[in-house]
Design an enzyme around this catalytic site. Structure first.
Site: not given
Length: 326
Positions: A43-45, A48
């Protein structure tokens, strides 16, 4: 022809998948927002990319610069992909409790990895928070991301993840459940969903050793709640600015043992090869089952991929050594 201009064009639009086995005790329809389909497998894409683009717009990140961030691995991976495409250097600062796989993956995509001790206070000079800040001060033409207090984090989920969940459930979602670390996902998604329908309940999954649940219930930051824990990616010993407690209806805490066991259960019973925080979230849903009725639509977000945990939660020798299985 249908193609993305670069790998960043494949971020988002992840599927919703019905859970059938692990959640059989729950009458409601339980749907998993399956974030491992992002190119960095988490999910952090989403945040970012948003944090970097906002830093570029605001003149904080300049051409040829160095991105520096303290990460449990997934934000580092998302940032590393953005750095590759946009031509930045990447330094990831991690605590030594993170899996070796996470460190190796970051090195594989060209990031420099610096490892710090876990068992120190956040303001200790050796902590990964302090080390990240110091490196940013010492490194010319660098930008310290600070995903905890960088509000582009929650804004990314308000702009992308929340609308996707609303559209994929045709507005029928009644509960959103997710593990809480930086707070960006729960706060961004929760804010969007509650603007659409204020009756939607937002539940956070916390871990023992973290301050969130008690702080939410009492407003007291209790240092006695803080102690080392094994579960990766959720819980905190600080209060990140991205955690908007007013959006969260409640927390449930899941033990390290249950999180690890349910990580394996998801793989073996649902075919969901996911990370450690997914196991915590799966057990958390079961702990919350009295809040759901048969007409409800519960969406649980699963953060990251099982490949990061092959030497730990998916390794029976490690599980035995920790006392999690016989």
């Amino acid at each position: 022809m249908n193609y993305a201009e670069n790998i960043l064009g494949t971020i988002g639009q992840t599927p919703l998948v019905k859970m059938n086995t692990v959640t059989r005790e729950i009458e409601a329809l339980v749907l998993a927002k399956y974030e491992t389909f992002n190119p960095g497998n988490s999910v952090k894409d989403r945040m970012a990319l948003k944090m970097v683009e906002d830093a570029e717009k605001n003149g904080l990140l300049k051409p040829g610069g160095t991105i520096i961030e303290g990460t449990s691995g997934n934000t580092g991976m998302g940032l590393a992909l953005v750095a590759i495409v946009k031509g930045y250097k990447m330094i990831c600062v991690m605590s030594d409790k993170q899996s070796k796989e996470k460190m190796d993956i970051l090195k594989a995509v060209g990031s420099e990895v610096i490892v710090c001790p876990t068992d120190v206070a956040p303001d200790d000079p050796q902590s990964y928070y302090s080390t990240s800040k110091r490196l940013a001060e010492e490194t010319p033409n660098s930008w310290y991301v600070n995903q905890y207090d960088n509000l582009s984090n929650s804004q990314a989920h308000y702009e992308t993840t929340g609308p996707e969940i609303w559209e994929q459930t045709d507005g029928k979602i009644t509960h959103f459940v997710v593990g809480v670390g930086t707070g960006g996902t729960i706060s961004g998604v929760g804010r969007y969903l509650k603007e659409k329908n204020p009756k939607i309940k937002v539940w956070g999954i916390d871990t023992y050793g973290s301050v969130f649940k008690k702080y939410h219930e009492t407003g007291i930051f209790d240092e006695k709640e803080i102690y080392p824990y094994v579960t990766e990616g959720i819980g905190e010993d600080i209060l990140p600015k991205n955690v908007d407690f007013s959006i969260i209806d409640g927390f449930t805490k899941v033990t390290d043992k249950d999180a690890a066991i349910y990580t394996q259960k998801l793989a073996k019973e649902e075919g969901f090869f996911l990370g450690n925080s997914a196991g915590a979230a799966a057990k958390g849903i079961l702990q919350l089952k009295e809040h759901f009725t048969k007409d409800d639509v519960v969406v649980v977000l699963f953060h990251d991929h099982g490949s990061r945990y092959v030497g730990k939660m998916y390794n029976d020798e490690w599980m035995k050594k920790m006392g999690y299985i016989e």
